[in-house]
Design an enzyme around this catalytic site. Structure first.
Site, short mmCIF file in Angstrom:
data_model
loop_
_atom_site.label_atom_id
_atom_site.label_comp_id
_atom_site.label_asym_id
_atom_site.label_seq_id
_atom_site.Cartn_x
_atom_site.Cartn_y
_atom_site.Cartn_z
N GLU A 167 33.91 4.40 12.83
CA GLU A 167 35.38 4.23 12.92
C GLU A 167 36.18 4.95 11.84
OE1 GLU A 167 35.93 -0.04 12.89
OE2 GLU A 167 34.64 -0.33 14.60
N ASP A 222 32.59 4.98 17.28
CA ASP A 222 34.02 4.66 17.15
C ASP A 222 34.53 3.98 18.42
OD1 ASP A 222 36.59 4.54 16.02
OD2 ASP A 222 36.53 6.62 15.34
N GLU A 292 29.21 -0.74 22.44
CA GLU A 292 29.70 -2.11 22.17
C GLU A 292 30.56 -2.60 23.33
OE1 GLU A 292 31.54 -2.36 18.25
OE2 GLU A 292 30.05 -1.03 17.38
O1 G3I Z 1 30.22 -15.29 7.64
C1 G3I Z 1 31.51 -15.94 7.63
C2 G3I Z 1 31.32 -17.44 7.52
O2 G3I Z 1 30.72 -17.75 6.29
C3 G3I Z 1 32.71 -18.13 7.67
O3 G3I Z 1 32.54 -19.50 7.71
C4 G3I Z 1 33.39 -17.68 8.94
C5 G3I Z 1 34.80 -18.24 9.08
O4 G3I Z 1 35.61 -17.44 9.91
O5 G3I Z 1 33.50 -16.27 8.94
C6 G3I Z 1 32.24 -15.62 8.91
O6 G3I Z 1 32.42 -14.24 8.95
C7 G3I Z 1 32.84 -13.72 10.21
C8 G3I Z 1 31.75 -12.77 10.70
O7 G3I Z 1 32.20 -12.11 11.86
C9 G3I Z 1 30.45 -13.48 11.01
O8 G3I Z 1 30.65 -14.42 12.03
C10 G3I Z 1 34.14 -12.96 9.98
O9 G3I Z 1 35.18 -13.89 9.66
C11 G3I Z 1 34.52 -12.21 11.21
O10 G3I Z 1 35.64 -11.38 10.93
C12 G3I Z 1 33.36 -11.31 11.61
O11 G3I Z 1 33.74 -10.65 12.78
C13 G3I Z 1 32.92 -9.57 13.15
C14 G3I Z 1 33.75 -8.28 13.16
O12 G3I Z 1 32.95 -7.22 13.58
C15 G3I Z 1 34.32 -7.95 11.78
O13 G3I Z 1 34.90 -6.67 11.81
C16 G3I Z 1 32.39 -9.84 14.54
O14 G3I Z 1 31.49 -10.95 14.50
C17 G3I Z 1 31.66 -8.60 15.07
O15 G3I Z 1 31.37 -8.79 16.43
C18 G3I Z 1 32.55 -7.38 14.91
O16 G3I Z 1 31.83 -6.23 15.29
C19 G3I Z 1 32.53 -4.97 15.18
C20 G3I Z 1 31.49 -3.89 15.13
O17 G3I Z 1 30.65 -4.10 14.04
C21 G3I Z 1 32.15 -2.52 15.04
N1 G3I Z 1 33.07 -2.31 16.14
C22 G3I Z 1 34.07 -3.32 16.29
C23 G3I Z 1 33.49 -4.71 16.36
C24 G3I Z 1 34.62 -5.66 16.34
O18 G3I Z 1 35.37 -5.55 15.16
#
Ligand code: G3I
Length: 385
Positions: A167, A222, A292
């Site tokens: 990205e 991306d 994805e």
């Molecule tokens: O690990 C913490 C946990 O300790 C806490 O209690 C909880 C509360 O919200 O958050 C947890 O972290 C979260 C993490 O996922 C694990 O579940 C984050 O807040 C959350 O923002 C994060 O989201 C991930 C996201 O990437 C972040 O950018 C999604 O699961 C994941 O599916 C997503 O994947 C990305 C790809 O890597 C790249 N392309 C886009 C896609 C979506 O952004």
């Protein structure tokens, strides 16, 4: 009757009951995903079918999630191989969870993609600091090389491909005369490597990964690559970086070997826009991964609006139809598409769950949504040609 015969009779009765329950389950729930022919076999002739996994999907050194083992043959860690997890502070690497996940996946017959090395999000503080601190360009370059070499070497032979760079282009509009080197993510949320090193970090980053694992397929990954301007930037970057590599290492092949089209779509994204980008990328000679995939059953505007409005019946039907249309295109380009990975198995588990973006639904027992049947129909039509 002695104890042994009582025991054996009980076993036979239990086995028969289980058999009848499972037959009834099949008959009553023909759309239960566990009764459907594995997607990985149905599409096996054309491309791999992947999904994401998390630490909860494994136990005893195997993948214990049968929804994954039934339908998919390639896995991407949803979060556990990202920079902040693998390298929380400079010089400290934490491979325990990722190793368990990768080894479990391999023992259960999956291929594993490494996701991801160079990104602006989910990065450790030491990489965040690079955006603004006074580390020199040369020093940052060495840090990046060390970081990539360490991680890629660690997983060498286990991870079949890497999303090396993720990205790096924002979502602005770009035109024919835009120079890709000048429009990567900078500013407070930008890619720290770009900010510190400049556009050369792309070549250097891929080169470090290539040297660390000559056999891994190296990807640029991306989202919104159906957007023609963004697709053009990616095309030009891949073209130029590969041209430089051909000059520096004649006969060594491509440095960036693949483009990952994340495909976090919604009901406004046409199949034609995806076909157009595939047509643009094809002459580069790279592989394509649909890396994805999920499709909101509403527009992105409706998905993010406050207060939130759930998808309408019309939106759900449109998303299901689009899934079929996208797969028609993927099959048309099966020669260059090596993998179609969904970003989640069933709606309730998705990072965008409220937009109902996947092809299965149901947390306890997941059943196929109309999108699933449209995908299969696209396959049948393609095979009948
Ligand atoms: O690990 C913490 C946990 O300790 C806490 O209690 C909880 C509360 O919200 O958050 C947890 O972290 C979260 C993490 O996922 C694990 O579940 C984050 O807040 C959350 O923002 C994060 O989201 C991930 C996201 O990437 C972040 O950018 C999604 O699961 C994941 O599916 C997503 O994947 C990305 C790809 O890597 C790249 N392309 C886009 C896609 C979506 O952004």
């Amino acid at each position: 009757m002695n104890k042994t015969s009582i025991f054996l009779t009980l076993i036979v009765i239990s086995a028969l009951s289980l058999f009848f329950i499972s037959c009834k389950e099949k008959k009553d729930n023909p759309d239960n995903m566990m009764n459907l022919p594995p997607l990985k076999e149905q599409f096996g002739e054309y491309f791999d079918i992947g999904n994401i996994f998390n630490p909860g999907d494994m136990s005893g050194g195997r993948i214990n999630n049968q929804r994954l083992t039934r339908h998919y043959n390639i896995l991407t860690a949803e979060n556990d191989m990202k920079p902040h997890r693998l390298n929380p502070s400079r010089g400290t690497f934490n491979f325990i969870t990722a190793d368990n996940m990768v080894n479990s996946a391999i023992s259960s017959g999956f291929k594993v993609l490494g996701h991801t090395l160079l990104w602006h999000s989910q990065i450790p503080q030491w990489q965040v600091n690079l955006r603004t601190d006074n580390t020199s360009k040369e020093n940052a370059l060495n840090q990046m090389r060390e970081y990539i070499t360490r991680i890629v070497t660690h997983f060498k032979g286990r991870v079949y491909a890497w999303d090396v760079l993720n990205e790096v282009f924002p979502d602005d509009r770009f035109f024919e005369d835009t120079n890709w080197r000048e429009v990567m993510r900078a500013g407070p949320q930008g890619n720290p490597w770009y900010i510190k090193i400049g556009a050369d970090f792309v070549y250097e980053g891929f080169l470090a990964a290539r040297l660390a694992d000559p056999d891994a397929i190296l990807y640029y990954n991306d989202f919104n690559l159906n957007n023609p301007g963004k697709a053009l930037m990616v095309h030009n970057m891949v073209r130029d970086v590969n041209a430089q590599y051909a000059q520096d290492y004649p006969g060594a092949g491509l440095l960036i070997q693949g483009i990952g089209m994340q495909s976090h779509h919604n009901i406004t994204v046409s199949a034609k826009s995806i076909r157009d980008s595939l047509e643009l990328f094809e002459p580069l000679g790279v592989l394509i991964a649909i890396s994805e995939l999920d499709v909101l059953s509403q527009s992105y505007g409706d998905f993010s609006r406050i207060p939130y409005t759930p998808p309408t019946e019309q939106g759900k039907t449109r998303a299901a139809d689009l899934y079929g249309e996208y797969f028609e295109v993927f099959l048309e380009y099966a020669d260059i598409i090596e993998r179609v990975t969904f970003w989640g198995v069933y709606d309730e588990q998705s990072w965008r769950s409220r937009g109902l973006p996947l092809i299965f639904e149901g947390r306890v027992r997941s059943k196929a949504k109309p999108a699933y049947f449209n995908i299969i129909e696209a396959l049948e039509v393609f095979q009948a040609k």
